[in-house]
Structure formats: structure tokens, C-alpha cells
Design a protein around this motif. Sequence first.
Motif, short mmCIF file in Angstrom:
data_model
loop_
_atom_site.label_atom_id
_atom_site.label_comp_id
_atom_site.label_asym_id
_atom_site.label_seq_id
_atom_site.Cartn_x
_atom_site.Cartn_y
_atom_site.Cartn_z
N GLN A 1 8.22 4.83 -11.11
CA GLN A 1 8.48 5.82 -10.07
C GLN A 1 9.88 6.40 -10.21
O GLN A 1 10.72 5.88 -10.94
CB GLN A 1 8.28 5.19 -8.68
N SER A 2 10.12 7.47 -9.45
CA SER A 2 11.40 8.16 -9.53
C SER A 2 12.51 7.32 -8.91
O SER A 2 12.25 6.36 -8.18
CB SER A 2 11.33 9.50 -8.79
N GLN B 1 14.70 3.76 -4.65
CA GLN B 1 15.74 3.43 -3.68
C GLN B 1 15.15 3.27 -2.27
O GLN B 1 15.51 2.34 -1.54
CB GLN B 1 16.82 4.52 -3.68
N LYS B 2 14.24 4.15 -1.91
CA LYS B 2 13.60 4.07 -0.59
C LYS B 2 12.76 2.81 -0.47
O LYS B 2 12.81 2.10 0.54
CB LYS B 2 12.72 5.31 -0.37
N ALA B 3 12.00 2.51 -1.54
CA ALA B 3 11.15 1.32 -1.53
C ALA B 3 11.99 0.04 -1.49
O ALA B 3 11.67 -0.90 -0.76
CB ALA B 3 10.24 1.32 -2.76
N ILE C 1 0.83 -1.21 0.00
CA ILE C 1 0.00 0.00 0.00
C ILE C 1 0.87 1.26 0.00
O ILE C 1 0.60 2.23 -0.73
CB ILE C 1 -0.94 0.02 1.21
N ALA C 2 1.95 1.25 0.81
CA ALA C 2 2.81 2.42 0.92
C ALA C 2 3.52 2.72 -0.40
O ALA C 2 3.73 3.89 -0.74
CB ALA C 2 3.84 2.20 2.03
N ILE C 3 3.88 1.69 -1.15
CA ILE C 3 4.66 1.88 -2.38
C ILE C 3 3.76 2.04 -3.60
O ILE C 3 3.98 2.92 -4.44
CB ILE C 3 5.62 0.69 -2.59
N CYS C 4 2.72 1.21 -3.69
CA CYS C 4 1.88 1.20 -4.89
C CYS C 4 0.70 2.17 -4.82
O CYS C 4 0.20 2.61 -5.86
CB CYS C 4 1.37 -0.21 -5.17
N LYS C 5 0.24 2.48 -3.61
CA LYS C 5 -0.89 3.40 -3.45
C LYS C 5 -0.59 4.43 -2.36
O LYS C 5 -1.30 4.52 -1.36
CB LYS C 5 -2.16 2.61 -3.09
N PRO C 6 0.46 5.22 -2.56
CA PRO C 6 0.89 6.15 -1.50
C PRO C 6 -0.16 7.21 -1.15
O PRO C 6 -0.24 7.63 0.01
CB PRO C 6 2.16 6.78 -2.08
#
Length: 313
Positions: free
Chosen positions: A230-231, A236-238, A128-133
Motif C-alpha cells: 500500500q501507499s 501511516q494511517k493504518a 477488514i478496513a486495512i486489508c479489504k477496504p
Amino acid sequence: MHTMKYMENKNNVIEFILLGLTENPQKQKIIFIGFSVIYIVSVVGNVLIVVKITASPLLESPMHYFLAYLSFIDACYSSVNTSKLIVDLLHEKKTILFNGCMTQIFGEYFFGDAEVILLTVMTYDHYIAICKPLHYTSIMTRRVCHLFSGVSWVAGFLHVFIQIIFIFRLPFYGPNIIDHLMCDLNPLLNLACINTPGLFVAVNSGFLCLLNFLLLIGSYVVILHSLRSQSLEARQKALSICVSHTTVVVLFFVPCIFVYLRPATTLPIDKAVSVFYIMITPMLNLLIYTLRNTQMKNTIRKLYSRKAISDES
């Protein structure tokens, strides 16, 4: 000669003898020191993580909320078997009562199942955090977090309840010698005086671990696929989050799949594998999440800096 004790008028074994890792007194002393250090680091470290998260604003983050739960489970899971294992290293004869054996199995599977489900929930949180922020805060509410953590405890209890009911229905008339470090399903089923269904452990525990493991791996394939759009900074964060969690998942699931996804047989390597997932993995989880989580490292630095300032004053 090892002796056996039986319940009066029932011929049921009331005590099991554990052979442990080794019968060499010198090796036992060395192992005792090593296991004690690992156990203390694991329990104290995981408890400190729970305290630091619950006492800081990090608790508002679902990721750290689940991390606190994971640390609590690891501390409990490590204590179920390790505390007796360490004490047994000080004694020549290592025994455990039948009820104590059932308690060990209950605790091992209860906290182990809860961790399996919690790791799956944490994967969903990462998805959810990565795909649907943009929808993260509306989906991962505190109520949802409480619901997921509650489900992990209830599901863990229901699964271990099935295990315990099955074991209590088995006749144990002898022998009572378990060539293992602790009471576990595979060596215990080998002592039952009937032809136990060899696939019981594989179906009830092995496939559960395997299905969850495949579900987790599949989820990360979806997550990694979504990162392409994504950027670089976001990727990198993900990836940093995914690498930590995936490492923990592999360390926990692979040994469990190896031990439980097969008929009720005991192999010599099972002892080493058991030491890994009941002692080493909870400690490695602590190190992985602490060293790779920037917010956790910053929180720890702030706490220690405040302590240093208060000591100087």
C-alpha cells in the motif's frame, strides 16, 4: 483480632475481611485521594466518550461504534471494584459479605471477558478496513456490529457463569481473611477448605487471555504484512490505528496473563498489578484513543467550540 461470622447451622463463612494495600492511616488517606482522582477521570471521561460518539455522526463508523462500547465497558469495569476499594480506604476494618464477594467476581469477569472479546472484534474490524477496504462497508454492516457486540456480552456471561457455579460449590469454613484489595479467584480459592484444582484459574481464565492475545498479535502480523503493497499515506494511517489498539491490548492482556496464567497462588505484587488493570488501564484506554484518534479530537474540539460560542452569546 479479626473476627469471623458464620451462617447458622452450616459453618459457612458469610463475611470476608480484606487487608487492602496498607494498614497505615496516613498512607490510606494519600491513596484515597489518588484513587479517587483516577476513578473520577476514568469514569467521567469514558462516559463522555460514549455520549460524544452516540450524539455525533461518528456512531455510523464501526470503529467508533466499538470504541463507544469499549468506553462503556471500561466505565463499568472500573466501577465494579474501585468504588468499594475507595470507600474501604476510609475504614479501618474492610469487610465484604460472601454475596457481595460473588457480585464483585461476577462484575469483574463479566465486563473483563466482554472487553477481551470486544478487543478481538476491533482487531477484525481493523483487518477488514486495512486489508479489504473495498468490501468494508458491505462486511461491517450495522447488523454485524450489533451481532459482535451481542456476542461479547453473551460470551462474557457464559464464562463468568462457569466461574460462579464453581465457587458456590466450594466449602468455606474459615479462615476468612483475604490478603488482597478485592475478591478475586486466586486469593478466594486459597481459602477454600478442599484441595481446589490449582489449574482451574489458569485453564479457565489464563489460557483464555493468552489465546486471545496470541490471536490479536497474529492478526496484526497479517495486517502489517499486507501494508507492504500500500501507499505511504495508507500505511501511516493504518499504523496509527494499529499502534493505538495494540497499546490497549498489551496494557489489558499482559497483567491479566501474569495474574491468571498460573496456579492459584497469591504474590505480593498482585496488589499493584490489580490496581493497574482495574483502575489505570481503563483511564489509559481513554487517553490513548482520545489523543491518537484524529476524528475524536476534531469532534471534541467542535463540541467545546460550540459550547464556548454559546457561553459568549
